[in-house]
Design a protein around this motif. Structure first.
Motif, PDB file in Angstrom:
ATOM      1  N   ALA A  11       0.858  -1.258   0.110  1.00 36.91           N
ATOM      2  CA  ALA A  11       0.121  -0.060   0.229  1.00 36.91           C
ATOM      3  C   ALA A  11       0.918   1.296  -0.042  1.00 36.91           C
ATOM      4  N   LEU A  12       1.796   1.229   0.788  1.00 34.30           N
ATOM      5  CA  LEU A  12       2.875   2.349   0.838  1.00 34.30           C
ATOM      6  C   LEU A  12       3.564   2.520  -0.353  1.00 34.30           C
ATOM      7  N   ALA A  13       3.692   1.522  -1.289  1.00 33.36           N
ATOM      8  CA  ALA A  13       4.465   1.833  -2.529  1.00 33.36           C
ATOM      9  C   ALA A  13       3.550   2.276  -3.618  1.00 33.36           C
ATOM     10  N   LEU A  14       2.398   2.450  -3.582  1.00 34.97           N
ATOM     11  CA  LEU A  14       1.553   3.101  -4.670  1.00 34.97           C
ATOM     12  C   LEU A  14       2.289   4.246  -5.158  1.00 34.97           C
ATOM     13  N   PRO A  15       2.088   4.729  -6.436  1.00 35.12           N
ATOM     14  CA  PRO A  15       2.579   5.911  -6.908  1.00 35.12           C
ATOM     15  C   PRO A  15       1.964   7.066  -6.394  1.00 35.12           C
ATOM     16  N   ALA A  16       2.743   8.159  -5.941  1.00 30.41           N
ATOM     17  CA  ALA A  16       2.014   9.324  -5.433  1.00 30.41           C
ATOM     18  C   ALA A  16       1.533  10.346  -6.625  1.00 30.41           C
ATOM     19  N   LEU A  69      -5.529  17.466   7.258  1.00 31.00           N
ATOM     20  CA  LEU A  69      -4.699  16.412   6.792  1.00 31.00           C
ATOM     21  C   LEU A  69      -3.467  16.588   7.416  1.00 31.00           C
ATOM     22  N   LEU A  70      -2.993  17.526   8.246  1.00 28.73           N
ATOM     23  CA  LEU A  70      -1.782  17.773   8.962  1.00 28.73           C
ATOM     24  C   LEU A  70      -1.967  17.140  10.272  1.00 28.73           C
ATOM     25  N   ALA A  71      -3.020  17.283  10.997  1.00 27.42           N
ATOM     26  CA  ALA A  71      -3.408  16.685  12.127  1.00 27.42           C
ATOM     27  C   ALA A  71      -3.373  15.267  12.230  1.00 27.42           C
ATOM     28  N   ARG A  72      -4.025  14.690  11.043  1.00 32.22           N
ATOM     29  CA  ARG A  72      -4.132  13.417  10.845  1.00 32.22           C
ATOM     30  C   ARG A  72      -2.571  12.848  10.668  1.00 32.22           C
ATOM     31  N   SER A  73      -1.809  13.262   9.980  1.00 32.64           N
ATOM     32  CA  SER A  73      -0.532  12.798   9.863  1.00 32.64           C
ATOM     33  C   SER A  73       0.384  13.030  11.117  1.00 32.64           C
ATOM     34  N   TYR A  74       0.347  14.090  11.839  1.00 32.92           N
ATOM     35  CA  TYR A  74       0.939  14.126  12.978  1.00 32.92           C
ATOM     36  C   TYR A  74       0.504  13.184  13.931  1.00 32.92           C
ATOM     37  N   MET A  75      -0.959  12.849  14.201  1.00 34.99           N
ATOM     38  CA  MET A  75      -1.619  12.062  14.944  1.00 34.99           C
ATOM     39  C   MET A  75      -0.831  10.565  14.819  1.00 34.99           C
ATOM     40  N   GLY A  76      -1.258  10.437  13.511  1.00 34.99           N
ATOM     41  CA  GLY A  76      -0.640   8.912  12.911  1.00 34.99           C
ATOM     42  C   GLY A  76       1.054   8.735  13.178  1.00 34.99           C
ATOM     43  N   GLN A  77       1.757   9.891  13.337  1.00 32.00           N
ATOM     44  CA  GLN A  77       3.170  10.021  13.678  1.00 32.00           C
ATOM     45  C   GLN A  77       3.356   9.669  15.061  1.00 32.00           C
ATOM     46  N   GLY A  78       2.435  10.162  15.786  1.00 30.96           N
ATOM     47  CA  GLY A  78       2.502   9.772  17.157  1.00 30.96           C
ATOM     48  C   GLY A  78       2.270   8.266  17.485  1.00 30.96           C
ATOM     49  N   TYR A  79       1.046   7.786  16.615  1.00 30.11           N
ATOM     50  CA  TYR A  79       0.888   6.421  16.923  1.00 30.11           C
ATOM     51  C   TYR A  79       1.998   5.335  16.429  1.00 30.11           C
ATOM     52  N   VAL A  80       2.832   5.909  15.548  1.00 29.81           N
ATOM     53  CA  VAL A  80       4.037   5.268  15.151  1.00 29.81           C
ATOM     54  C   VAL A  80       5.031   5.045  16.109  1.00 29.81           C
ATOM     55  N   VAL A  81       5.202   6.236  17.041  1.00 34.04           N
ATOM     56  CA  VAL A  81       6.066   6.393  18.046  1.00 34.04           C
ATOM     57  C   VAL A  81       5.637   5.395  19.328  1.00 34.04           C
ATOM     58  N   GLU A  82       4.343   5.312  19.288  1.00 36.22           N
ATOM     59  CA  GLU A  82       3.838   4.392  20.475  1.00 36.22           C
ATOM     60  C   GLU A  82       3.735   2.908  19.862  1.00 36.22           C
ATOM     61  N   GLY A  83       3.946   2.565  18.545  1.00 42.11           N
ATOM     62  CA  GLY A  83       3.863   1.420  18.176  1.00 42.11           C
ATOM     63  C   GLY A  83       2.396   1.097  17.614  1.00 42.11           C
ATOM     64  N   ARG A  84       1.737   1.734  17.505  1.00 46.61           N
ATOM     65  CA  ARG A  84       0.224   1.596  17.066  1.00 46.61           C
ATOM     66  C   ARG A  84       0.191   1.831  15.686  1.00 46.61           C
ATOM     67  N   GLN A 116      -4.899   6.232   9.889  1.00 45.18           N
ATOM     68  CA  GLN A 116      -4.911   7.904   9.240  1.00 45.18           C
ATOM     69  C   GLN A 116      -4.526   8.072   8.006  1.00 45.18           C
ATOM     70  N   LEU A 117      -3.557   7.318   7.519  1.00 44.00           N
ATOM     71  CA  LEU A 117      -2.906   7.549   6.223  1.00 44.00           C
ATOM     72  C   LEU A 117      -4.077   7.148   5.179  1.00 44.00           C
ATOM     73  N   VAL A 118      -4.766   6.115   5.449  1.00 44.49           N
ATOM     74  CA  VAL A 118      -6.102   5.865   4.612  1.00 44.49           C
ATOM     75  C   VAL A 118      -6.830   7.007   4.535  1.00 44.49           C
ATOM     76  N   GLU A 119      -7.107   7.573   5.679  1.00 43.04           N
ATOM     77  CA  GLU A 119      -8.202   8.744   5.768  1.00 43.04           C
ATOM     78  C   GLU A 119      -7.523  10.014   5.064  1.00 43.04           C
ATOM     79  N   SER A 137       0.314  14.189  -0.917  1.00 46.08           N
ATOM     80  CA  SER A 137       0.506  15.509  -0.202  1.00 46.08           C
ATOM     81  C   SER A 137       1.721  15.322   0.774  1.00 46.08           C
ATOM     82  N   TRP A 138       2.037  16.562   1.304  1.00 49.40           N
ATOM     83  CA  TRP A 138       3.319  16.295   2.450  1.00 49.40           C
ATOM     84  C   TRP A 138       2.774  15.493   3.655  1.00 49.40           C
ATOM     85  N   PRO A 139       1.446  15.733   4.428  1.00 53.10           N
ATOM     86  CA  PRO A 139       0.969  14.986   5.181  1.00 53.10           C
ATOM     87  C   PRO A 139       1.072  13.445   4.997  1.00 53.10           C
ATOM     88  N   ALA A 140       0.731  13.155   3.669  1.00 51.48           N
ATOM     89  CA  ALA A 140       0.718  11.764   3.330  1.00 51.48           C
ATOM     90  C   ALA A 140       1.930  11.120   3.281  1.00 51.48           C
TER      91      ALA A 140
END
Length: 177
Positions: A9-14, A125-140, A147-150, A159-162
């Motif tokens: 999913a992450l390898a999809l072209p931007a 989108l920025l709030a979603r990206s930052y929240m998702g990054q917080g989840y990454v830090v927590e292992g979630r 959030q990336l799907v959203e 986009s930059w947030p994605a």
């Protein structure tokens, strides 16, 4: 299986930059971070550093100072400028309050601010990206991926947030602007 799906999913072209997405570049360095002392911002109309509440700056200009100060890691100053903005329930204010909380170790507080920002503006989108990054830090990572799907579903593909959240999910490295 989940890791393979996630990697695919992450390898999809931007796609091209989404309309209304957040600024793709690092904040511009101004006199706010090069000349102004702690707690002050540059007011170009006055040609000097002033307290944010005493400036003639609009909320949009204050927001750019917030981005610059946050990028510079000057979190106390970031909060000072946020406090000067006229609408404390503005999703941009909530997003950067969350950013400061997360980057100073208060992951729970950061998430609460991000959730409030998203409630105020589901297309933030920025709030979603930052929240998702917080989840990454927590292992979630599953919640980060949600959030990336959203972000993608709301027109943020490429986009930059994605891209920032994709990188965080893939590498575990989060961003600071």
């Amino acid at each position: 299986m989940r890791t393979t799906f996630l990697a695919a999913a992450l390898a999809l072209p931007a796609a091209a930059f989404a309309a209304g997405s957040d600024n793709d570049s690092t904040p511009t360095t101004t006199e706010t971070t090069t000349q102004c002392s702690e707690g002050m911002v540059w007011d170009a109309n006055l040609g000097q550093c002033v307290a944010p509440k005493e400036s003639s700056l609009t909320d949009d200009a204050l927001y750019e100072a917030v981005r610059e100060l946050a990028y510079a890691g000057r979190y106390a100053d970031t909060l000072n400028v946020l406090a000067a903005m006229s609408d404390q329930s503005d999703d941009r204010v909530l997003t950067y309050r969350g950013f400061v909380a997360r980057n100073t170790g208060d992951l729970e507080g950061g998430e609460a601010f991000y959730r409030a920002a998203i409630e105020a503006n589901p297309d933030n989108l920025l709030a979603r990206s930052y929240m998702g990054q917080g989840y990454v830090v927590e292992g979630r990572v599953d919640e980060a991926y949600a959030q990336l799907v959203e972000i993608r579903a709301r027109g943020g593909e490429g986009s930059w947030p994605a891209r920032a959240l994709e990188t965080a999910i893939r590498t575990g490295v989060t961003t600071n602007y």
